[in-house]
Design a protein around this motif. Structure first.
Motif, PDB file in Angstrom:
ATOM      1  N   PHE A 173      -5.746 -61.774 -13.366  1.00  0.00           N
ATOM      2  CA  PHE A 173      -5.622 -62.303 -14.722  1.00  0.00           C
ATOM      3  C   PHE A 173      -4.292 -63.016 -14.917  1.00  0.00           C
ATOM      4  CE2 PHE A 173      -4.526 -62.069 -19.215  1.00  0.00           C
ATOM      5  CZ  PHE A 173      -5.678 -62.564 -19.803  1.00  0.00           C
ATOM      6  N   GLY A 174      -3.213 -62.421 -14.428  1.00  0.00           N
ATOM      7  CA  GLY A 174      -1.906 -63.056 -14.559  1.00  0.00           C
ATOM      8  C   GLY A 174      -1.844 -64.382 -13.835  1.00  0.00           C
ATOM      9  N   ILE A 175      -2.434 -64.441 -12.656  1.00  0.00           N
ATOM     10  CA  ILE A 175      -2.446 -65.694 -11.888  1.00  0.00           C
ATOM     11  C   ILE A 175      -3.239 -66.772 -12.623  1.00  0.00           C
ATOM     12  CG2 ILE A 175      -3.194 -66.757  -9.732  1.00  0.00           C
ATOM     13  CD1 ILE A 175      -2.644 -64.066  -8.367  1.00  0.00           C
ATOM     14  N   TYR A 176      -4.400 -66.370 -13.169  1.00  0.00           N
ATOM     15  CA  TYR A 176      -5.248 -67.362 -13.839  1.00  0.00           C
ATOM     16  C   TYR A 176      -4.596 -67.879 -15.118  1.00  0.00           C
ATOM     17  CZ  TYR A 176      -9.229 -69.749 -15.806  1.00  0.00           C
ATOM     18  OH  TYR A 176     -10.052 -70.715 -16.329  1.00  0.00           O
ATOM     19  N   ARG A 177      -3.940 -66.991 -15.888  1.00  0.00           N
ATOM     20  CA  ARG A 177      -3.291 -67.447 -17.112  1.00  0.00           C
ATOM     21  C   ARG A 177      -2.190 -68.456 -16.817  1.00  0.00           C
ATOM     22  NH1 ARG A 177      -3.674 -64.476 -21.969  1.00  0.00           N
ATOM     23  NH2 ARG A 177      -2.074 -65.923 -22.696  1.00  0.00           N
ATOM     24  N   ALA A 178      -1.431 -68.226 -15.745  1.00  0.00           N
ATOM     25  CA  ALA A 178      -0.401 -69.185 -15.362  1.00  0.00           C
ATOM     26  C   ALA A 178      -1.035 -70.529 -14.983  1.00  0.00           C
ATOM     27  CB  ALA A 178       0.421 -68.633 -14.204  1.00  0.00           C
ATOM     28  N   TYR A 179      -2.143 -70.475 -14.246  1.00  0.00           N
ATOM     29  CA  TYR A 179      -2.865 -71.699 -13.877  1.00  0.00           C
ATOM     30  C   TYR A 179      -3.386 -72.424 -15.115  1.00  0.00           C
ATOM     31  CZ  TYR A 179      -7.047 -74.387 -12.734  1.00  0.00           C
ATOM     32  OH  TYR A 179      -8.005 -75.361 -12.662  1.00  0.00           O
ATOM     33  N   ALA A 180      -3.947 -71.673 -16.067  1.00  0.00           N
ATOM     34  CA  ALA A 180      -4.514 -72.289 -17.266  1.00  0.00           C
ATOM     35  C   ALA A 180      -3.441 -73.010 -18.082  1.00  0.00           C
ATOM     36  CB  ALA A 180      -5.201 -71.225 -18.121  1.00  0.00           C
ATOM     37  N   SER A 181      -2.255 -72.405 -18.181  1.00  0.00           N
ATOM     38  CA  SER A 181      -1.182 -73.047 -18.932  1.00  0.00           C
ATOM     39  C   SER A 181      -0.691 -74.319 -18.245  1.00  0.00           C
ATOM     40  CB  SER A 181      -0.005 -72.075 -19.096  1.00  0.00           C
ATOM     41  OG  SER A 181      -0.333 -71.040 -19.979  1.00  0.00           O
ATOM     42  N   LEU A 182      -0.559 -74.276 -16.934  1.00  0.00           N
ATOM     43  CA  LEU A 182      -0.047 -75.430 -16.192  1.00  0.00           C
ATOM     44  C   LEU A 182      -1.041 -76.585 -16.177  1.00  0.00           C
ATOM     45  CD1 LEU A 182       1.621 -73.582 -13.165  1.00  0.00           C
ATOM     46  CD2 LEU A 182       2.768 -74.660 -15.113  1.00  0.00           C
ATOM     47  N   THR A 183      -2.339 -76.308 -16.365  1.00  0.00           N
ATOM     48  CA  THR A 183      -3.362 -77.369 -16.317  1.00  0.00           C
ATOM     49  C   THR A 183      -3.956 -77.654 -17.699  1.00  0.00           C
ATOM     50  OG1 THR A 183      -5.118 -75.760 -15.804  1.00  0.00           O
ATOM     51  CG2 THR A 183      -3.958 -76.785 -13.943  1.00  0.00           C
ATOM     52  N   SER A 184      -3.320 -77.154 -18.756  1.00  0.00           N
ATOM     53  CA  SER A 184      -3.895 -77.318 -20.100  1.00  0.00           C
ATOM     54  C   SER A 184      -3.915 -78.774 -20.557  1.00  0.00           C
ATOM     55  CB  SER A 184      -3.125 -76.465 -21.109  1.00  0.00           C
ATOM     56  OG  SER A 184      -1.755 -76.848 -21.137  1.00  0.00           O
ATOM     57  N   ASP A 185      -3.011 -79.606 -20.031  1.00  0.00           N
ATOM     58  CA  ASP A 185      -2.968 -81.019 -20.416  1.00  0.00           C
ATOM     59  C   ASP A 185      -3.703 -81.920 -19.428  1.00  0.00           C
ATOM     60  OD1 ASP A 185      -1.520 -80.496 -22.693  1.00  0.00           O
ATOM     61  OD2 ASP A 185       0.429 -80.821 -21.740  1.00  0.00           O
ATOM     62  N   VAL A 186      -4.362 -81.315 -18.459  1.00  0.00           N
ATOM     63  CA  VAL A 186      -5.109 -82.085 -17.456  1.00  0.00           C
ATOM     64  C   VAL A 186      -6.517 -82.357 -17.980  1.00  0.00           C
ATOM     65  CG1 VAL A 186      -6.041 -82.062 -15.109  1.00  0.00           C
ATOM     66  CG2 VAL A 186      -3.767 -81.102 -15.580  1.00  0.00           C
ATOM     67  N   THR A 187      -6.978 -83.584 -17.841  1.00  0.00           N
ATOM     68  CA  THR A 187      -8.343 -83.926 -18.230  1.00  0.00           C
ATOM     69  C   THR A 187      -9.322 -83.302 -17.234  1.00  0.00           C
ATOM     70  OG1 THR A 187      -7.586 -86.030 -19.168  1.00  0.00           O
ATOM     71  CG2 THR A 187      -9.943 -85.807 -18.693  1.00  0.00           C
ATOM     72  N   LYS A 188     -10.284 -82.541 -17.763  1.00  0.00           N
ATOM     73  CA  LYS A 188     -11.209 -81.802 -16.893  1.00  0.00           C
ATOM     74  C   LYS A 188     -12.652 -82.223 -17.171  1.00  0.00           C
ATOM     75  CE  LYS A 188      -8.124 -77.779 -16.922  1.00  0.00           C
ATOM     76  NZ  LYS A 188      -7.982 -76.335 -17.233  1.00  0.00           N
ATOM     77  N   SER A 189     -13.433 -82.264 -16.116  1.00  0.00           N
ATOM     78  CA  SER A 189     -14.849 -82.591 -16.258  1.00  0.00           C
ATOM     79  C   SER A 189     -15.601 -81.398 -16.833  1.00  0.00           C
ATOM     80  CB  SER A 189     -15.437 -82.972 -14.897  1.00  0.00           C
ATOM     81  OG  SER A 189     -15.393 -81.862 -14.020  1.00  0.00           O
ATOM     82  N   SER A 190     -16.822 -81.648 -17.298  1.00  0.00           N
ATOM     83  CA  SER A 190     -17.653 -80.564 -17.828  1.00  0.00           C
ATOM     84  C   SER A 190     -17.953 -79.517 -16.760  1.00  0.00           C
ATOM     85  CB  SER A 190     -18.968 -81.134 -18.381  1.00  0.00           C
ATOM     86  OG  SER A 190     -18.722 -82.027 -19.433  1.00  0.00           O
ATOM     87  N   TYR A 191     -18.130 -79.988 -15.536  1.00  0.00           N
ATOM     88  CA  TYR A 191     -18.396 -79.072 -14.426  1.00  0.00           C
ATOM     89  C   TYR A 191     -17.195 -78.149 -14.183  1.00  0.00           C
ATOM     90  CZ  TYR A 191     -19.118 -77.526  -9.607  1.00  0.00           C
ATOM     91  OH  TYR A 191     -19.242 -76.774  -8.483  1.00  0.00           O
ATOM     92  N   ARG A 192     -15.998 -78.723 -14.177  1.00  0.00           N
ATOM     93  CA  ARG A 192     -14.797 -77.913 -13.944  1.00  0.00           C
ATOM     94  C   ARG A 192     -14.576 -76.923 -15.083  1.00  0.00           C
ATOM     95  NH1 ARG A 192      -8.651 -80.208 -12.664  1.00  0.00           N
ATOM     96  NH2 ARG A 192      -7.591 -78.186 -12.754  1.00  0.00           N
ATOM     97  N   VAL A 193     -14.798 -77.361 -16.311  1.00  0.00           N
ATOM     98  CA  VAL A 193     -14.641 -76.463 -17.462  1.00  0.00           C
ATOM     99  C   VAL A 193     -15.624 -75.301 -17.369  1.00  0.00           C
ATOM    100  CG1 VAL A 193     -14.921 -76.285 -19.959  1.00  0.00           C
ATOM    101  CG2 VAL A 193     -13.702 -78.237 -18.979  1.00  0.00           C
ATOM    102  N   ALA A 194     -16.860 -75.595 -16.978  1.00  0.00           N
ATOM    103  CA  ALA A 194     -17.869 -74.536 -16.860  1.00  0.00           C
ATOM    104  C   ALA A 194     -17.491 -73.529 -15.773  1.00  0.00           C
ATOM    105  CB  ALA A 194     -19.237 -75.153 -16.560  1.00  0.00           C
ATOM    106  N   ILE A 195     -17.004 -74.040 -14.651  1.00  0.00           N
ATOM    107  CA  ILE A 195     -16.567 -73.155 -13.558  1.00  0.00           C
ATOM    108  C   ILE A 195     -15.405 -72.278 -14.018  1.00  0.00           C
ATOM    109  CG2 ILE A 195     -15.395 -73.114 -11.317  1.00  0.00           C
ATOM    110  CD1 ILE A 195     -18.276 -73.611 -10.934  1.00  0.00           C
ATOM    111  N   GLU A 196     -14.418 -72.882 -14.678  1.00  0.00           N
ATOM    112  CA  GLU A 196     -13.243 -72.128 -15.122  1.00  0.00           C
ATOM    113  C   GLU A 196     -13.599 -71.089 -16.180  1.00  0.00           C
ATOM    114  OE1 GLU A 196     -10.176 -74.812 -16.316  1.00  0.00           O
ATOM    115  OE2 GLU A 196      -9.779 -75.517 -14.269  1.00  0.00           O
ATOM    116  N   ASN A 197     -14.517 -71.431 -17.073  1.00  0.00           N
ATOM    117  CA  ASN A 197     -14.946 -70.459 -18.085  1.00  0.00           C
ATOM    118  C   ASN A 197     -15.643 -69.260 -17.442  1.00  0.00           C
ATOM    119  OD1 ASN A 197     -13.927 -71.939 -20.224  1.00  0.00           O
ATOM    120  ND2 ASN A 197     -15.858 -72.990 -20.642  1.00  0.00           N
ATOM    121  N   LEU A 198     -16.451 -69.524 -16.423  1.00  0.00           N
ATOM    122  CA  LEU A 198     -17.137 -68.433 -15.730  1.00  0.00           C
ATOM    123  C   LEU A 198     -16.140 -67.543 -14.996  1.00  0.00           C
ATOM    124  CD1 LEU A 198     -19.723 -67.034 -14.805  1.00  0.00           C
ATOM    125  CD2 LEU A 198     -19.858 -68.675 -12.918  1.00  0.00           C
TER     126      LEU A 198
END
Length: 322
Positions: A251-276
């Protein structure tokens, strides 16, 4: 509809089912388990043991944590997002989450340190294993984490886009502070302390020689009961330590990743994968804070005996009422 869109829809459906059913099941079992933990660990046979104070408060804060955090996951499975969209609800819920999560973990750290003191051959160090010391430690970490995370009242807002949950930090500095503070105080530092004091406790247990005491039978039985309680509580704490180390780190690793990529444009596929992935990682956190009762029941014979005594008393009371 193209195969890609079909696959994205399947991922979103899987995420919704995880939030709806798996999170609800863990919330139910976690609530029952933590309530039973509180009842058993405040039982008379544990009242004189400081470790039981740490473990009972770990269960109290875990109970608050899972209801603050995982009720919203269940509601999201039914497309109910108002706790994450309303600013006031978001801030209050996040403050509870940010304080109770580290408190639950650091209460285990306190229990581990208490086991180290209790098992040490030095009489001076064993004197630190007291109920008063446990209460001071718990009060101290509560004040510390309240001061450390009071900033969520300013930093967090509802309906934030392009992040794992709608209730999130309003800007990059807020997100970095909260995510890295959580990673440091909720995972890295307690993991280091748990590992160090766990190994030291094991070393104490292996190296300490317990000499027989010539005394009256009551004194001998009392000492044997105290030693049995100590061994069982030590085993319970060490197993809980291992579970925390394994399940909290993703969880700690993922939260750090989510913050660092929050301004990155993501495709619907990537968003779905990350949400899962986020939903699965959140379940690991829920397991950490929901399964202590079941671990203690499996690993602690003294804990099982106390649970049976409590169950018999409840049965007798209900039978008398009936």
């Amino acid at each position: 509809m193209s195969p890609d869109l079909d696959f994205i829809s399947s991922l979103n459906y899987a995420t919704m089912q995880i939030n709806r059913h798996a999170a609800a099941l863990l919330l139910l079992f976690g609530t029952i388990g933590n309530l039973l933990n509180i009842c058993v660990l405040t039982e008379r046979s544990f009242q004189q043991n400081p470790c039981s104070i740490y473990l009972s408060w770990s269960s109290i804060t875990s109970l608050i944590f899972i209801w603050s955090g995982f009720l919203t996951r269940v509601l999201q499975g039914y497309n109910v997002n108002w706790p994450n969209e309303n600013d006031i609800a978001c801030k209050i819920r996040q403050l509870f989450l940010n304080v109770t999560w580290p408190m639950g973990i650091w209460c285990l750290v306190g229990a581990n340190i208490d086991r180290y003191f209790c098992s040490h051959s030095s009489m001076t160090l064993r004197q630190f294993s007291t109920n008063q010391m446990a209460k001071r430690f718990i009060l101290g970490i509560f004040v510390l984490f309240l001061l450390l995370f009071i900033e969520v009242v300013y930093c967090f807002e509802g309906s934030i886009p392009n992040v794992p949950v709608l209730c999130y930090g309003r800007n990059i500095p807020c997100r970095l502070y909260n995510d890295w503070a959580a990673l440091l105080f909720d995972i890295i530092l307690p993991s280091i302390c748990l590992a160090i004091f766990g190994l030291l406790t094991i070393r104490n247990i292996r190296s300490r020689v317990v000499y027989p005491v010539r005394s009256v039978q009551n004194c001998i039985n009392s000492r044997l009961l105290i030693r049995l309680n100590d061994r069982n509580l030590t085993r319970m704490v060490l197993i809980q330590v291992f579970v925390v180390l394994v399940l909290d780190l993703p969880f700690g690793i993922y939260r750090a990743y989510a913050s660092l990529t929050s301004d990155v444009t993501k495709s619907s596929y990537r968003v779905a994968i990350e949400n899962l992935i986020y939903s699965l990682i959140v379940l690991l956190i829920c397991i950490t804070h929901s399964t202590s009762f079941y671990l203690y029941t499996l690993t602690g014979s003294v804990y099982r005996h106390a649970l049976k005594r409590m169950g018999r008393r409840c049965f007798i009371r209900f039978r008398c009422i009936g």
